[in-house]
Design an enzyme around this catalytic site. Structure first.
Site, PDB file in Angstrom:
ATOM      1  N   HIS A  81     -24.092  43.916 -99.598  1.00 39.41           N
ATOM      2  CA  HIS A  81     -23.332  45.052 -99.029  1.00 39.41           C
ATOM      3  C   HIS A  81     -21.829  45.246 -99.288  1.00 39.41           C
ATOM      4  O   HIS A  81     -21.224  46.190 -99.163  1.00 39.41           O
ATOM      5  CB  HIS A  81     -23.486  45.230 -97.589  1.00 39.41           C
ATOM      6  CG  HIS A  81     -24.695  45.718 -96.851  1.00 39.41           C
ATOM      7  ND1 HIS A  81     -26.059  45.121 -97.136  1.00 39.41           N
ATOM      8  CD2 HIS A  81     -25.307  46.788 -96.552  1.00 39.41           C
ATOM      9  CE1 HIS A  81     -26.954  45.768 -96.687  1.00 39.41           C
ATOM     10  NE2 HIS A  81     -26.601  46.766 -96.287  1.00 39.41           N
ATOM     11  N   CYS A 133     -22.716  38.714 -99.427  1.00 40.19           N
ATOM     12  CA  CYS A 133     -23.545  39.726 -98.689  1.00 40.19           C
ATOM     13  C   CYS A 133     -23.555  41.098 -99.981  1.00 40.19           C
ATOM     14  O   CYS A 133     -22.439  41.267-100.390  1.00 40.19           O
ATOM     15  CB  CYS A 133     -23.222  40.123 -97.550  1.00 40.19           C
ATOM     16  SG  CYS A 133     -24.160  41.518 -96.856  1.00 40.19           S
ATOM     17  N   CYS A 135     -30.672  40.115-101.600  1.00 43.69           N
ATOM     18  CA  CYS A 135     -29.987  39.801-100.044  1.00 43.69           C
ATOM     19  C   CYS A 135     -29.658  38.333-100.094  1.00 43.69           C
ATOM     20  O   CYS A 135     -30.420  37.428-100.173  1.00 43.69           O
ATOM     21  CB  CYS A 135     -30.761  40.220 -99.280  1.00 43.69           C
ATOM     22  SG  CYS A 135     -30.746  39.981 -97.432  1.00 43.69           S
ATOM     23  N   GLU A 152     -23.575  50.761 -93.944  1.00 42.57           N
ATOM     24  CA  GLU A 152     -24.841  51.301 -93.850  1.00 42.57           C
ATOM     25  C   GLU A 152     -24.426  52.630 -93.140  1.00 42.57           C
ATOM     26  O   GLU A 152     -25.006  53.738 -93.228  1.00 42.57           O
ATOM     27  CB  GLU A 152     -25.937  50.458 -92.834  1.00 42.57           C
ATOM     28  CG  GLU A 152     -26.422  49.445 -93.578  1.00 42.57           C
ATOM     29  CD  GLU A 152     -27.630  49.828 -94.475  1.00 42.57           C
ATOM     30  OE1 GLU A 152     -28.398  50.632 -94.333  1.00 42.57           O
ATOM     31  OE2 GLU A 152     -27.556  48.950 -95.584  1.00 42.57           O
ATOM     32  N   ASP A 179     -33.850  44.086-100.309  1.00 40.46           N
ATOM     33  CA  ASP A 179     -32.704  43.904 -99.510  1.00 40.46           C
ATOM     34  C   ASP A 179     -32.994  44.456 -98.195  1.00 40.46           C
ATOM     35  O   ASP A 179     -34.018  45.290 -97.981  1.00 40.46           O
ATOM     36  CB  ASP A 179     -31.411  44.539-100.220  1.00 40.46           C
ATOM     37  CG  ASP A 179     -30.076  44.067 -99.184  1.00 40.46           C
ATOM     38  OD1 ASP A 179     -30.259  43.196 -98.412  1.00 40.46           O
ATOM     39  OD2 ASP A 179     -29.185  45.054 -99.022  1.00 40.46           O
ATOM     40  N   SER A 180     -32.269  44.110 -97.070  1.00 36.68           N
ATOM     41  CA  SER A 180     -32.533  44.405 -95.759  1.00 36.68           C
ATOM     42  C   SER A 180     -31.902  46.020 -95.756  1.00 36.68           C
ATOM     43  O   SER A 180     -32.441  46.734 -94.751  1.00 36.68           O
ATOM     44  CB  SER A 180     -31.745  43.911 -94.599  1.00 36.68           C
ATOM     45  OG  SER A 180     -30.125  43.795 -95.328  1.00 36.68           O
TER      46      SER A 180
HETATM   47  N1  DGL Z   1     -27.240  42.794 -98.129  1.00 39.24           N
HETATM   48  C1  DGL Z   1     -27.624  41.614 -97.242  1.00 39.24           C
HETATM   49  C2  DGL Z   1     -27.172  40.480 -97.504  1.00 39.24           C
HETATM   50  O1  DGL Z   1     -26.670  40.195 -98.676  1.00 39.24           O
HETATM   51  C3  DGL Z   1     -27.335  42.028 -95.790  1.00 39.24           C
HETATM   52  C4  DGL Z   1     -27.895  41.454 -94.641  1.00 39.24           C
HETATM   53  C5  DGL Z   1     -28.104  42.147 -93.175  1.00 39.24           C
HETATM   54  O2  DGL Z   1     -28.982  42.815 -93.250  1.00 39.24           O
HETATM   55  O3  DGL Z   1     -27.550  41.634 -92.368  1.00 39.24           O
HETATM   56  O4  DGL Z   1     -26.988  39.520 -96.726  1.00 39.24           O
END
Ligand code: DGL
Length: 267
Positions: A187, A185, A73, A153, A10-11
């Site tokens: 997150h 998402c 992600c 985050e 993931d990011s």
């Molecule tokens: N967890 C990522 C997602 O599902 C976050 C993306 C981001 O870094 O903006 O889209």
């Protein structure tokens, strides 16, 4: 290959919500997780940048000799999936969007769906297209929530500012009569309580974690890739920056304690 790890990325740390579910339903699998916390968020960036980052994460995973890749992600699943599949060669790749759409459409009595996600995910139109392709009769409303990822985050999970921002974003749905909201998402499950409180009535909230975990289980079984060793599997959780700062929020995902410490790695 059976005893190689599953690679999940993931990011940032949001993809750990998917890791948690995978550990729950595949407790005998070894896992390598990579969160690109040095460059999060991805969702506000150009598609070319996201694709380039995704390619680097895939290279990291291929060097670790993973047997399957889970793109934990939505943003990369939405805009970089075909490149990820191409770079991964014969290794199966599972994205979060397809299983989440299928799972959502299988819920009873759902006619109107909402999707929230990053700018890149929502603007890609992938959710809208996949839902309409499976069932034309459903109404879909989408809303970008770009501040949610940085808030998570930063560990601002149930904070006043987060509540105000959530109410502001989600008021868009006030007159839409939603039956179900997809948290598009990885997150966002951390903000579930705040999101729930922003709605006047009860709606079904679906996130990517459990549908994706079920999908990877099916894919490993179908490809005869289930780990067959009796020894304890290994779990490695890597981030590209600030492991100590992020570990508290990461702990929250695992109800207080990560299975192993976050380690910093260069990619
Ligand atoms: N967890 C990522 C997602 O599902 C976050 C993306 C981001 O870094 O903006 O889209």
């Amino acid at each position: 290959m059976n005893n190689s790890p599953v690679g999940i990325f993931d990011s940032g740390i949001g993809g750990l919500t998917v890791v948690k579910e995978i550990i729950k339903i595949l407790p005998n699998e070894s896992i390598i997780y990579l969160g690109d916390t040095a460059r999060v968020p991805y969702g506000t960036r150009d598609y070319t940048t996201i694709k380039k980052f995704a390619d680097e994460l895939v290279t990291f995973m291929l060097n670790k000799r993973v047997k399957a890749i889970v793109v934990a992600c939505n943003t990369m699943s939405a805009v970089a999936l075909s490149g990820i599949i191409k770079s991964s060669g014969k290794i199966p790749v599972i994205d979060v969007i397809k299983p989440t759409v299928e799972f959502s459409l299988n819920q009873k009595g759902v006619n109107t769906l909402g999707v929230i996600g990053t700018r890149a995910t929502v603007n890609s139109g992938v959710y809208q297209t996949q839902i309409k392709k499976k069932n034309k009769a459903k109404s879909v409303f989408v809303k970008v929530c770009p501040l949610f990822v940085p808030l998570v985050e930063e560990g601002l999970i149930d904070n006043k500012a987060t509540q105000i921002i959530a109410k502001n974003y989600l008021s868009y749905f006030n007159d839409k009569n939603l039956d179900l909201l997809i948290l598009g998402c990885t997150h966002y499950p951390l903000l579930k309580k705040v999101i729930e409180k922003s709605f006047r009535r009860k709606i079904i909230l679906i996130d990517s974690a459990s549908p994706t975990a079920i999908e990877i289980k099916n894919i490993l079984e179908k490809n005869n890739l289930i780990r067959n060793l009796k020894s304890k599997p290994t779990i490695k959780l890597y981030v590209t920056d600030a492991p100590d700062r992020l570990s508290e929020t990461a702990d929250l995902i695992f109800n207080g304690k990560l299975p192993v410490k976050l380690e910093k790695v260069r990619i």
